[in-house]
Every structure is written in structure tokens, then in C-alpha cells.
Design a protein around this motif. Structure first.
Motif, mmCIF file in Angstrom:
data_model
loop_
_atom_site.group_PDB
_atom_site.id
_atom_site.type_symbol
_atom_site.label_atom_id
_atom_site.label_comp_id
_atom_site.label_asym_id
_atom_site.label_seq_id
_atom_site.Cartn_x
_atom_site.Cartn_y
_atom_site.Cartn_z
ATOM 1 N N GLU A 88 -4.018 -8.657 -7.608
ATOM 2 C CA GLU A 88 -4.162 -10.131 -7.285
ATOM 3 C C GLU A 88 -2.858 -10.840 -6.799
ATOM 4 O OE1 GLU A 88 -6.261 -11.265 -10.674
ATOM 5 O OE2 GLU A 88 -8.442 -10.982 -10.058
ATOM 6 N N GLU A 89 -2.009 -10.479 -7.282
ATOM 7 C CA GLU A 89 -0.999 -10.999 -6.719
ATOM 8 C C GLU A 89 -0.224 -10.673 -5.624
ATOM 9 O OE1 GLU A 89 1.172 -13.535 -8.171
ATOM 10 O OE2 GLU A 89 -0.051 -13.921 -9.761
ATOM 11 N N VAL A 90 -0.492 -9.470 -5.343
ATOM 12 C CA VAL A 90 -0.292 -8.894 -4.072
ATOM 13 C C VAL A 90 -1.164 -9.960 -3.014
ATOM 14 C CG1 VAL A 90 -0.431 -7.083 -2.324
ATOM 15 C CG2 VAL A 90 0.536 -6.766 -4.702
ATOM 16 N N THR B 68 -5.558 -3.153 10.805
ATOM 17 C CA THR B 68 -5.749 -3.011 9.753
ATOM 18 C C THR B 68 -4.302 -3.568 8.870
ATOM 19 O OG1 THR B 68 -7.464 -1.286 9.482
ATOM 20 C CG2 THR B 68 -6.439 -2.007 7.551
ATOM 21 N N ARG B 69 -4.086 -4.238 7.945
ATOM 22 C CA ARG B 69 -3.281 -4.566 7.101
ATOM 23 C C ARG B 69 -3.061 -3.624 6.112
ATOM 24 N NH1 ARG B 69 -1.129 -8.889 9.691
ATOM 25 N NH2 ARG B 69 -2.317 -10.402 10.569
ATOM 26 N N ILE B 70 -2.172 -3.020 5.744
ATOM 27 C CA ILE B 70 -1.896 -1.874 4.753
ATOM 28 C C ILE B 70 -0.937 -2.305 3.573
ATOM 29 C CG2 ILE B 70 -1.659 0.612 4.135
ATOM 30 C CD1 ILE B 70 -2.686 1.033 7.118
ATOM 31 N N ALA B 71 -1.258 -2.118 2.399
ATOM 32 C CA ALA B 71 -0.192 -2.534 1.492
ATOM 33 C C ALA B 71 -0.374 -1.297 0.335
ATOM 34 C CB ALA B 71 -0.218 -3.795 0.577
ATOM 35 N N VAL B 72 0.415 -0.535 -0.089
ATOM 36 C CA VAL B 72 0.545 0.700 -0.939
ATOM 37 C C VAL B 72 1.457 0.250 -2.108
ATOM 38 C CG1 VAL B 72 1.350 3.002 -1.000
ATOM 39 C CG2 VAL B 72 0.648 2.224 1.057
ATOM 40 N N LEU B 73 0.713 0.373 -3.317
ATOM 41 C CA LEU B 73 1.389 -0.050 -4.546
ATOM 42 C C LEU B 73 1.965 1.136 -5.308
ATOM 43 C CD1 LEU B 73 -0.431 -2.475 -3.837
ATOM 44 C CD2 LEU B 73 -0.697 -2.773 -6.277
ATOM 45 N N GLY B 74 2.837 0.796 -5.814
ATOM 46 C CA GLY B 74 3.368 1.861 -6.729
ATOM 47 C C GLY B 74 2.818 1.696 -8.349
ATOM 48 N N LEU C 54 -6.280 -3.220 3.436
ATOM 49 C CA LEU C 54 -6.088 -1.956 2.439
ATOM 50 C C LEU C 54 -5.219 -2.265 1.491
ATOM 51 C CD1 LEU C 54 -7.334 0.797 1.563
ATOM 52 C CD2 LEU C 54 -5.936 1.743 3.204
ATOM 53 N N ILE C 55 -5.303 -2.132 0.181
ATOM 54 C CA ILE C 55 -4.565 -1.838 -0.841
ATOM 55 C C ILE C 55 -4.618 -0.650 -1.564
ATOM 56 C CG2 ILE C 55 -3.557 -2.969 -2.997
ATOM 57 C CD1 ILE C 55 -4.530 -5.677 -2.393
ATOM 58 N N TRP C 56 -3.749 0.214 -1.396
ATOM 59 C CA TRP C 56 -3.570 1.707 -1.855
ATOM 60 C C TRP C 56 -2.954 1.943 -2.972
ATOM 61 C CZ3 TRP C 56 -6.586 5.945 -0.331
ATOM 62 C CH2 TRP C 56 -6.123 7.064 -0.721
ATOM 63 N N LEU C 57 -3.624 2.766 -3.944
ATOM 64 C CA LEU C 57 -3.094 2.986 -5.163
ATOM 65 C C LEU C 57 -2.811 4.435 -4.961
ATOM 66 C CD1 LEU C 57 -5.166 1.029 -7.783
ATOM 67 C CD2 LEU C 57 -3.144 0.210 -6.424
ATOM 68 N N ARG D 96 -2.470 -12.550 -3.308
ATOM 69 C CA ARG D 96 -1.919 -14.192 -3.115
ATOM 70 C C ARG D 96 -1.019 -14.227 -2.393
ATOM 71 N NH1 ARG D 96 1.495 -17.435 -5.737
ATOM 72 N NH2 ARG D 96 2.359 -15.932 -7.016
ATOM 73 N N TYR D 97 0.144 -13.312 -2.370
ATOM 74 C CA TYR D 97 1.414 -13.341 -1.823
ATOM 75 C C TYR D 97 1.031 -13.065 0.023
ATOM 76 C CZ TYR D 97 5.841 -11.508 -0.076
ATOM 77 O OH TYR D 97 7.302 -11.429 0.450
ATOM 78 N N LEU D 98 0.086 -12.069 0.001
ATOM 79 C CA LEU D 98 -0.081 -11.887 1.442
ATOM 80 C C LEU D 98 -1.019 -12.973 2.242
ATOM 81 C CD1 LEU D 98 -1.217 -8.029 1.422
ATOM 82 C CD2 LEU D 98 1.011 -9.146 2.406
ATOM 83 N N SER D 99 -1.792 -13.446 1.294
ATOM 84 C CA SER D 99 -2.756 -14.577 1.814
ATOM 85 C C SER D 99 -1.701 -15.813 2.187
ATOM 86 C CB SER D 99 -3.798 -15.059 0.652
ATOM 87 O OG SER D 99 -3.225 -15.605 -0.247
ATOM 88 N N GLU D 100 -0.862 -16.093 1.655
ATOM 89 C CA GLU D 100 0.038 -17.187 1.795
ATOM 90 C C GLU D 100 0.857 -16.821 3.186
ATOM 91 O OE1 GLU D 100 2.150 -17.693 -1.556
ATOM 92 O OE2 GLU D 100 0.381 -18.780 -2.648
ATOM 93 N N ARG D 101 0.834 -15.734 3.498
ATOM 94 C CA ARG D 101 1.699 -15.512 4.703
ATOM 95 C C ARG D 101 1.149 -14.921 6.051
ATOM 96 N NH1 ARG D 101 4.085 -15.192 -0.109
ATOM 97 N NH2 ARG D 101 6.180 -15.675 -0.342
#
Length: 726
Positions: A409-411, A372-378, A347-350, A413-418
């Protein structure tokens, strides 16, 4: 990492391949000269000072020279542009130069009208100077920056120029009359001898844009024969075909707004109707963010060649008369660290405007669980308010979503590599203005790797203005859920979504302070089971007395975070939110999320215990060298309450933290406390309540600002005590 996510890795790998870039340098200050041999055929296609572009023929990356070699063999090349993009116009000049090196060329413009042809011819022959030339035409606002370099190149090389468009005043007259009747012989000579209808697909694209702005669909295609839009295309195509007949050995390069040429519609269709034997090629120039990471699938059918250029600068074209430049921006984001080695949904949350990533993270983490993996963007823009920098989204969505999409998309990419991610269960979701951003991206992108959930999106007019995509690609995974308290407000946009193949569901968004309905929608989109506590094991109930949450995103977020904390620490307790004490069930514990003592039934507990129970430790100044937190009481504070707050300050002092207590009344106590502190010490002002209103904070700021002795003090502000501990 799942195989379904492999396309994303491959996409960035392709973007890094040197073969995708070709070299040609275009100098901003030079209108003469051509790229040297050493600048052609290299592995980089450079625009200006380090700006790059990328060419695609379908989904295959090609060099600039490969494209030019092909275009120079055609009879007509139609170049679709964004009128105000500065780098687009530099590339247009490069295309004409490249073709002109290989064969004789002619430039044709939408930007010049037929009645201006005589003035153009005289200027090209040197019979009149530039000032006279400009006085005899009606140049576009960005003529000097955008089209003058091309015209001057034609003048130096002896290339003819075609003023292809019809005179606007004349076209409006014909469109209004729906006929050529009543025109003078001179007027009729300025128009095509025959008019042809546009394609149905062309008007469908046109209608999608106009309907998104609240207009009704247009009539059948044949009834639009005299519409100005169709007259433009007929006039331009007629002028181009006539130019080809007059000199078939020249390649005509026509510059036009991209809508008129996309998908072979508009002007391109009209050329082919008039003379099917003309070999027409199309080029679409697309300003974008992250040229190296473009997804060519999105525009593969848009033109024969699609060239992506960096979105760097804007000419003075818009009605406001402003130039514009695009600058780099940072999008802060936070991640729930999950050590699992399984491919989990993401989940990428705005968040809504004014809500920081750390505000929404606790309740998302708690309610969605560990699966779930969760990323929250500012937001990518910091708006500096009177109380410090406020994280938020763009004020207007138009033209800005490309950069935000690149950030998402950069987030990815960053996560997919890790970490391993379930590529078929990626969801981008948001609330309020964050939802509007997610929604605009979902509606305009033709190829997305994620589904979208938009909760109460704000500014639907801006969402409509951001545009509507052409039908998405077959392999694009793009489902869209829009949650609204009044679903009917999205009805017109939902119709457009379905017409172009976006799988959109518009659902009710009930009043839900706990965010349970949001959690359910997110869980469904992610393909997981919600981790909300089972109500069958409830042994007690707490009711939270709070102000209305509507219109205050920070207060709403903090309330959810607090409820998430209770759910995490006391899973056996069911917590509900009520607006007034009378609405609570008899005998339940009542927590007041506002300033004041904690209340259990009619018994009050000291404020210090309330803070410890509700919020944990008092917020600390972010000054790395130490600072003082000043808790500001409301104006009416009795001795017992003041003593309790002082006891809290002593408790914090024992932990090595500087906390002072002040009142917020007109007696100047806040200022007295500030003056008593060393001038070198930074101060964090915090109202001693759950989440103060913006008016309350502004009143505090004014009272402090009136004291000239405090003008140079380092003072920061925080809304209250309810935010989760860092």
C-alpha cells in the motif's frame, strides 16, 4: 489520476486528520493512577513511548474519550483481544480505567475459570498473598505481562473480578459425554443451568478456519451444542449475566479472545439470548501495521468500536515460550520508469524467494510492453547466507502478511502521488513464495484495491494458517487467479474462497520456461494486450539447451531475462527452450545456457564470443572504490578455452575493469589468484557459467575458506553470468 483511484488518496488523507487520533498515555511500568485531564481530549491517542492507536465507530473515527463515554453507559462491554499482543493489554487496562472513572466497574475474564473464583476473591480482599494466589490457580503463560496489571488495578480500586470461563477439564468431560448426565452436584453448579446454540454464522467462521487446515466441515448447529467452543461461550455469558443481576449498577468489562465476540457472535450472542435487556457494547482491538493508514471499511461491522494499535510486541503466550518484538524493515523495489501521462494499469510483482527485483524486471518489462507501469518488490526480510545477503520473504506467513500488505500500500501511495494510475486495473502478482504472500493477503483482507494473480504459490499450508477472511465488502475489487501445475491441491481453499465471495479462478500452469502463460494471465488481469512478438514474422529459430528450471528460481528468472533480451533485440527471432540437445529442431541454432562454448550445429565458437552474445559485459564488483572480478572456470578447461577467457580479461582491462581468470580445481589456482591481489581490494567471485548451482558455489567457498591467508579478505559471490546487466 483516475477517479477510481481517489478512494486511496482519500484514505491516507483521512488517516492524517488529527481528529482521527485522541490522547491518553498508558505507562508500561505503572499499574496505578489514571491519565490526567491534560492527556484527554487532545488530538493524539498515545500508547507507551510514542505508539499510537486509532478508534473507529463504524467507519467514523472517534476519540478515545468519546468511546469511553459511550461504553460507560452500557451494562456490559465485551473487549475482544489477540491474546499475545502486548499493546492490546495496555489498551484493555486503559478502557477499564476510563470506565472506572465514570462509574463503578467489574472486570470479567475468559482467562480465569469458575473454580478459581474463591482464590481471586480472597486475593482481592487481601486475605492471601500473590504467591499463594498463583499457587491456587492455573494462570495463563502471559498472566504477568498481560492480565496481572488489570487484576492489580481492580484490587486497588475495589472492583470485583469474575472468573467467567468453565473449568477446562470439566468442559472436556461434558463435551465428550454430550450431556450433563453423570456430573456431581459440585460439578453441575459450575456450569450454566441452560445451554443455548450458537448462531450459524459463528460456526461458518469456525469452519472456515478449520477447513483451511484440512479438516472436514462440522455438523449442523444444533449438533454442536456440547462442543467445547459453545460451552465456553455459554459459561462466560452465564457468569456475566449473573454478575449483572447481582449488581446492575456496575459496568462489566469482559476480556475474551476476539473470535468469541466478533460480529456479535459467540459470547455476545449468548449474553443477549439470556437477557435481551442488557445493553451490550463490543470493542475489537486489532494490532496492525501503519495505524495512521488503516482502512476502517475492513472491520466496520466487526464490533461497535474497533481500535487499531501498532503491532509492536508479543507476550510470552505461544507454545515456544518466546517473547517477540516487531522491528521496522525495508522493502526494496524497482520501477519501470514510464513517462506516459496517461492513467496506465499497474503491476506490483512479488518475486520468488532468492530472486532479486532486478532479475525479474527485464522479462516483465519486455513481455508486458510499454502500456503498463511495473513495480517489482523485494522481500521485507534479508536472510544473511554464506554468500551474502539474500533477498527473500518471511519463512512463515502467519502474522507477517500485515506488514507486507502495508508495504504494498505504501508503494501504491508513493506511485499515486507521482504518476497517473488506472485505479481499476491494479494487479498484485507473484511467483513461488512471493505468490504465497500475495495469496495470503488476498484471502484475509476484506477490502483490497487490487486483483491478485498467484503463480505456483509455495507453502499452501502456511497460506491456510494465515486464515480466511469474513465475506469481503461489496465495493472491494478483489478477483483472484491461482495458477498451479496441479490445480487440485488448491481445491479445498478454492471452495472457501467462493463461499465468502472471493472471485477465484484456479487454472493450469503449464511448463513454461519463457513465462508466456504467466504473461498471458497478467495481461488479462491488467486488461492489456501482451507485447509478445508475432510468430508470423519469424525468419529463424534458436533453441536454448539448459538444465531443468524446476527448483532453481534464480536460474529460471535469468533464463526468462535472457529470452526477454533476445525478444527485445531480435524481435524477428523465435526462441524456445529445450531440455536436451536432441530435442532441438534440426538446423536450428542451439545456445547452451551453461558453462561451455556457444554451439551452432556442431561448430563451437570461442567462450569469449559466447559471453559477449549471451551476457554482455562481465559482472563488476559493487565496491565503489574498485574491485576485481574473478571468473572461475570449471575443473576441466583446455588450453584453447583458457586462452579465450584470458582474451576476454584483456578486453575488459582495456575498458578499465579488473577481471582475472582462475580455475576451480583442487590445484589451488583460485586461491593463487586471490593471494596475488592487493589485500585492500574487494573481490567478486563469479563461476564462469550461466547460473551455478548452490552446491557449486558452496564448494568454491569451502576451497577458499581452507586458506587461512585469505580469512580477512573482502570476498563476495555471484551465482553466474546470466543476470541482466545493471
Amino acid at each position: 489520476m483516475s477517479s477510481s483511484f481517489a478512494w486511496f488518496r482519500d484514505r491516507f488523507a483521512r488517516a492524517r486528520q488529527a481528529s482521527a487520533f485522541v490522547a491518553v498515555t498508558i505507562l508500561l511500568t505503572s499499574c496505578a493512577g489514571t491519565p490526567s485531564d491534560s492527556q484527554r481530549g487532545n488530538e493524539r491517542f498515545g500508547l507507551d513511548f510514542g505508539c499510537e492507536a486509532q478508534c473507529f465507530h463504524g467507519t467514523r473515527p472517534v476519540s478515545f474519550d468519546t468511546m469511553i463515554d459511550d461504553l460507560s453507559r452500557r451494562g456490559v462491554v465485551v473487549v475482544g483481544e489477540k491474546h499475545d499482543d502486548a499493546l492490546t493489554h495496555r489498551l484493555e487496562l486503559a478502557i477499564l480505567r476510563g470506565i472506572g472513572e465514570r462509574r463503578a466497574a467489574t472486570a470479567s475474564f475468559e482467562m480465569f475459570e469458575r473454580h478459581e473464583q474463591a482464590a481471586i476473591d480472597e486475593y482481592l480482599r487481601g486475605n492471601i498473598d500473590e504467591a499463594t494466589f498463583l499457587s491456587r490457580i492455573d494462570p495463563w503463560k502471559n498472566y504477568v505481562e498481560a492480565y496481572r496489571p488489570i487484576l492489580e488495578h481492580c484490587r486497588e480500586r475495589g472492583f470485583p473480578v469474575i472468573a467467567a470461563n468453565g473449568e477446562r477439564k470439566l468442559l472436556r468431560k461434558v463435551s465428550k459425554a454430550r450431556s450433563f448426565d453423570g456430573l456431581s452436584d459440585d460439578e453441575r453448579s459450575m456450569l450454566p443451568s441452560d445451554l443455548y446454540p450458537a448462531e450459524d454464522a459463528y460456526w461458518q467462521r469456525y469452519d472456515r478456519i478449520s477447513r483451511a487446515h484440512g479438516r472436514e466441515p462440522g455438523p449442523p448447529t444444533m449438533e454442536r451444542l456440547y462442543w467445547t467452543q459453545n460451552l465456553w461461550d455459554n459459561c462466560m455469558a452465564d457468569a456475566i449475566v449473573r454478575g449483572h443481576i447481582d449488581d446492575p449498577l456496575r459496568c462489566i468489562v469482559h476480556y475474551v479472545g476476539e473470535f468469541h465476540s466478533a460480529f456479535g457472535n459467540g459470547t455476545v450472542h449468548q449474553i443477549r439470548v439470556r437477557d435481551p435487556g442488557i445493553d451490550v457494547a463490543t470493542v475489537s482491538i486489532e494490532p496492525t501495521f501503519g495505524v495512521r493508514a488503516v482502512d476502517a471499511r475492513s472491520d466496520a461491522d466487526r464490533a461497535d468500536y474497533v481500535v487499531y494499535v501498532e503491532h509492536r510486541a508479543r507476550d510470552r503466550f505461544r507454545s515456544d515460550g518466546d517473547y517477540g518484538v516487531t522491528i521496522p524493515s525495508s522493502m526494496p523495489w524497482r520501477l519501470v520508469h514510464n513517462p506516459s501521462t496517461e492513467a496506465l494499469p499497474l503491476l506490483i510483482w512479488l518475486p520468488d524467494a532468492g530472486v532479486a527485483p532486478q532479475d525479474d524486471l527485464p522479462w516483465l518489462q519486455t513481455t508486458l510492453g510499454s502500456g503498463t507501469r511495473i513495480a517489482v518488490l523485494g522481500g521485507p526480510r534479508l536472510v544473511h547466507g554464506r554468500h551474502g545477503a539474500i533477498q527473500g520473504w518471511y519463512e512463515q506467513l502467519e502474522g507477517s502478511t500485515g506488514g507486507i500488505r502495508q508495504g504494498i500500500e505504501e508503494v501504491l501511495r508513493y506511485l499515486s502521488e507521482r504518476v497517473p494510475i488506472a485505479g481499476d486495473r491494479i494487479v498484485v502478482a507473484g511467483e513461488g513464495q512471493g505468490a504465497a504472500v500475495a495469496l495470503a493477503i488476498a484471502r484475509t483482507a476484506r477490502a483490497l484495491s487490487w486483483s491478485t494473480v498467484a503463480i505456483e504459490p509455495k507453502d499452501l499450508d502456511d497460506v491456510a494458517m494465515s486464515g480466511t477472511a469474513s465475506p469481503p465488502l461489496v465495493d472491494a475489487r478483489r478477483s483472484l487467479t491461482v495458477m498451479l501445475a496441479k490445480p487440485k491441491v488448491y481445491a479445498a481453499l478454492a471452495v472457501l474462497d467462493h463461499e465468502i465471495g472471493i472471485e477465484t479462478a484456479v487454472v493450469d500452469a503449464p511448463s513454461d520456461p519463457e513465462g508466456a502463460s504467466i504473461t498471458h494471465a497478467l495481461s488479462s488481469a491488467l486488461g492489456i494486450v501482451s507485447a509478445k512478438p508475432d510468430t508470423n514474422v519469424v525468419t529463424s529459430e534458436r533453441s536454448l539447451i539448459t538444465r531443468p528450471l524446476e527448483g532453481d528460481p534464480r536460474r529460471r528468472s535469468w533464463t526468462r531475462s535472457y529470452l526477454a533480451r533476445i525478444a527485445r533485440e531480435h524481435p524477428e527471432v523465435a526462441t524456445t527452450v529445450v531440455s536436451t540437445p536432441g530435442a532441438a529442431k534440426a538446423g536450428t541454432e542451439m545456445f547452451v545456457l551453461d558453462y561451455g562454448p556457444l554451439r551452432i550445429d556442431e561448430n563451437e565458437i570461442a567462450p569469449a564470443l559466447s559471453i559477449a552474445e549471451l551476457f554482455g559485459r562481465v559482472p563488476k564488483s559493487t565496491d565503489p572504490f574498485g574491485g576485481t572480478t574473478v571468473l572461475v572456470m570449471p575443473e576441466q578447461t583446455d588450453d584453447q578455452e583458457r586462452a579465450a577467457w584470458q582474451a576476454l580479461a584483456l578486453r575488459e582491462a582495456k575498458l578499465g575493469r579488473q577481471v582475472r581468470i582462475a580455475t576451480g580445481g583442487d590445484d589451488g589456482d583460485v586461491n593463487d589468484v586471490l593471494r596475488s591481489l592487493p589485500e585492500s581490494r574487494s573481490v567478486l567471485i563469479v563461476p564462469a557459467e550461466f547460473c551455478a548451482s548452490a552446491e557449486r558455489l558452496e564448494d568454491l567457498r569451502r576451497r577458499i575458506a581452507r586458506d587461512d591467508t585469505l580469512a580477512d579478505r573482502d570476498i563476495a559471490y555471484r551465482r553466474g553470468l546470466g543476470a541482466p546487466s545493471k
